[in-house]
Motif scaffolding. Structure first.
Motif, mmCIF file in Angstrom:
data_model
loop_
_atom_site.group_PDB
_atom_site.id
_atom_site.type_symbol
_atom_site.label_atom_id
_atom_site.label_comp_id
_atom_site.label_asym_id
_atom_site.label_seq_id
_atom_site.Cartn_x
_atom_site.Cartn_y
_atom_site.Cartn_z
ATOM 1 N N ARG A 138 0.834 -1.206 0.000
ATOM 2 C CA ARG A 138 0.000 0.000 0.000
ATOM 3 C C ARG A 138 0.872 1.261 0.000
ATOM 4 N N LEU A 139 1.938 1.234 0.773
ATOM 5 C CA LEU A 139 2.819 2.394 0.836
ATOM 6 C C LEU A 139 3.528 2.615 -0.501
ATOM 7 N N THR A 140 3.940 1.520 -1.128
ATOM 8 C CA THR A 140 4.571 1.635 -2.449
ATOM 9 C C THR A 140 3.591 2.200 -3.473
ATOM 10 N N ALA A 141 2.320 1.819 -3.348
ATOM 11 C CA ALA A 141 1.304 2.346 -4.255
ATOM 12 C C ALA A 141 1.121 3.847 -4.060
ATOM 13 N N LEU A 142 1.173 4.301 -2.813
ATOM 14 C CA LEU A 142 1.041 5.731 -2.547
ATOM 15 C C LEU A 142 2.194 6.521 -3.151
ATOM 16 N N LEU A 143 3.383 5.937 -3.108
ATOM 17 C CA LEU A 143 4.566 6.635 -3.622
ATOM 18 C C LEU A 143 4.671 6.581 -5.141
ATOM 19 N N TYR A 144 4.440 5.394 -5.709
ATOM 20 C CA TYR A 144 4.772 5.181 -7.119
ATOM 21 C C TYR A 144 3.613 4.670 -7.971
ATOM 22 N N GLY A 145 2.468 4.403 -7.359
ATOM 23 C CA GLY A 145 1.326 3.934 -8.131
ATOM 24 C C GLY A 145 1.346 2.459 -8.459
ATOM 25 N N VAL A 146 2.258 1.715 -7.888
ATOM 26 C CA VAL A 146 2.342 0.263 -8.103
ATOM 27 C C VAL A 146 2.046 -0.429 -6.778
ATOM 28 N N ARG A 147 1.033 -1.272 -6.767
ATOM 29 C CA ARG A 147 0.624 -1.920 -5.529
ATOM 30 C C ARG A 147 0.988 -3.398 -5.539
ATOM 31 N N TYR A 148 1.733 -3.808 -4.549
ATOM 32 C CA TYR A 148 2.075 -5.215 -4.347
ATOM 33 C C TYR A 148 1.254 -5.757 -3.179
ATOM 34 N N THR A 149 1.128 -7.073 -3.124
ATOM 35 C CA THR A 149 0.466 -7.702 -1.977
ATOM 36 C C THR A 149 1.432 -8.540 -1.153
ATOM 37 N N ASP A 150 2.694 -8.572 -1.548
ATOM 38 C CA ASP A 150 3.640 -9.447 -0.867
ATOM 39 C C ASP A 150 5.064 -8.946 -1.097
ATOM 40 N N MET A 151 5.977 -9.377 -0.233
ATOM 41 C CA MET A 151 7.412 -9.151 -0.427
ATOM 42 C C MET A 151 8.115 -10.491 -0.620
ATOM 43 N N CYS A 152 7.440 -11.389 -1.311
ATOM 44 C CA CYS A 152 7.933 -12.744 -1.519
ATOM 45 C C CYS A 152 9.311 -12.749 -2.182
ATOM 46 N N ALA A 153 10.179 -13.646 -1.742
ATOM 47 C CA ALA A 153 11.514 -13.761 -2.331
ATOM 48 C C ALA A 153 11.473 -14.334 -3.745
ATOM 49 N N PHE A 154 10.396 -15.024 -4.091
ATOM 50 C CA PHE A 154 10.230 -15.696 -5.377
ATOM 51 C C PHE A 154 9.863 -14.651 -6.429
ATOM 52 N N ARG A 155 10.786 -14.368 -7.349
ATOM 53 C CA ARG A 155 10.594 -13.289 -8.326
ATOM 54 C C ARG A 155 11.501 -13.490 -9.523
ATOM 55 N N ALA A 156 11.188 -12.831 -10.627
ATOM 56 C CA ALA A 156 11.971 -12.976 -11.848
ATOM 57 C C ALA A 156 12.187 -11.616 -12.495
ATOM 58 N N ILE A 157 13.397 -11.413 -13.012
ATOM 59 C CA ILE A 157 13.761 -10.155 -13.654
ATOM 60 C C ILE A 157 14.997 -10.413 -14.511
ATOM 61 N N ARG A 158 15.140 -9.697 -15.593
ATOM 62 C CA ARG A 158 16.357 -9.863 -16.392
ATOM 63 C C ARG A 158 17.561 -9.332 -15.607
ATOM 64 N N ARG A 159 18.667 -10.036 -15.745
ATOM 65 C CA ARG A 159 19.888 -9.653 -15.038
ATOM 66 C C ARG A 159 20.271 -8.200 -15.314
ATOM 67 N N ASP A 160 20.218 -7.805 -16.578
ATOM 68 C CA ASP A 160 20.638 -6.456 -16.936
ATOM 69 C C ASP A 160 19.718 -5.408 -16.330
ATOM 70 N N THR A 161 18.430 -5.695 -16.300
ATOM 71 C CA THR A 161 17.466 -4.771 -15.701
ATOM 72 C C THR A 161 17.738 -4.609 -14.209
ATOM 73 N N LEU A 162 18.002 -5.724 -13.547
ATOM 74 C CA LEU A 162 18.293 -5.677 -12.115
ATOM 75 C C LEU A 162 19.527 -4.838 -11.823
ATOM 76 N N LEU A 163 20.587 -5.070 -12.565
ATOM 77 C CA LEU A 163 21.832 -4.365 -12.287
ATOM 78 C C LEU A 163 21.714 -2.870 -12.561
ATOM 79 N N GLU A 164 20.782 -2.482 -13.425
ATOM 80 C CA GLU A 164 20.565 -1.064 -13.697
ATOM 81 C C GLU A 164 19.789 -0.353 -12.594
ATOM 82 N N LEU A 165 19.187 -1.117 -11.690
ATOM 83 C CA LEU A 165 18.381 -0.507 -10.629
ATOM 84 C C LEU A 165 19.225 0.202 -9.577
ATOM 85 N N GLY A 166 20.497 -0.185 -9.441
ATOM 86 C CA GLY A 166 21.343 0.435 -8.425
ATOM 87 C C GLY A 166 21.044 -0.064 -7.027
#
Length: 237
Positions: A138-166
């Motif tokens: 809910r807090l993330t949605a207030l800040l950025y407009g993206v709402r999650y329901t979990d902080m689950c460790a199970f996730r997928a992302i391209r390596r290059d995209t991740l490394l660009e996040l800083g």
């Protein structure tokens, strides 16, 4: 649009998961997964040996959940899709195909599993874990407009995209930091309901004790506060 290229590398951070890691690695679907990296934070119970015996590549890293995740991701090749999952056997590897498919199809940049929306085995999650994920979402949605329901460790992302996040958080705030940075960067997010199981053995480093829960909770809160006030980087023109 044809599927985009990219191998799938599963990264599993571990610390004393000898009771479960062999079964976790053995259960990974080899038709989907091209590489398995176990990033071990100094286990003393034989976790690295059992992971190798099951077919994983093992790297030794310093203590820190986020540090292990980052080191594992860095072992993947450019263009690879990195799937993060825990080594306790609670995450269902059967969901990996569904998680990487939207990234390969070019319709999502970040796919995160939601235990809150999926079927959970009795005793697999404590109520405060579910509540923490909902509040953070809910807090993330207030800040950025993206709402999650979990902080689950199970996730997928391209390596290059991740490394660009800083990414900077090398302990238990890693998962939340990733979610916040993904949302702030305007990446396409997809949350998938997943089945969640009881751990195969051992005790959770976070939910298994009051001290662990408090330590992780404080780190998550401080991570949220730090990123929320962090100046946004200007987009490249």
């Amino acid at each position: 649009m044809p599927p985009l290229p990219g191998a799938v590398a599963v990264v599993i951070p571990t610390f004393n998961e000898a009771e479960s890691i062999g079964a976790v690695v053995a259960e990974l679907p080899r038709a989907v997964v091209d590489r398995i990296v176990v990033a071990d934070g100094g286990s003393t119970d034989g976790t690295p040996d059992r992971a190798r015996a099951a077919g994983a590549e093992v790297i030794a890293v310093g203590r820190g959940y986020g540090l292990a995740c980052l080191a594992g991701a860095q072992r993947a090749a450019a263009g690879d899709i990195v799937v993060f999952m825990d080594g306790d056997g609670a995450d269902d590897p059967a969901a990996i195909a569904a998680m990487v498919a939207p990234i390969r199809a070019g319709i999502a940049d970040f796919v995160i599993a939601s235990r809150a929306r999926g079927a959970r085995e009795p005793g697999s999650m404590a109520a405060h874990q579910i509540l923490a994920g909902l509040i953070a979402g809910r807090l993330t949605a207030l800040l950025y407009g993206v709402r999650y329901t979990d902080m689950c460790a199970f996730r997928a992302i391209r390596r290059d995209t991740l490394l660009e996040l800083g990414m900077r958080e090398m302990t238990y705030g890693w998962n939340l930091e990733m979610q916040m940075r993904v949302a702030r960067a305007g990446l396409r997010v997809l949350e998938l309901p997943v089945a969640y199981r009881r751990r195969l053995g051992g005790r959770s480093k976070v939910a298994g004790s009051l001290r662990g829960s408090l330590t992780a909770g404080l780190k998550i809160v401080s991570t949220f506060a730090r990123i929320a006030v962090e100046p946004r980087r200007a987009r490249a023109s």
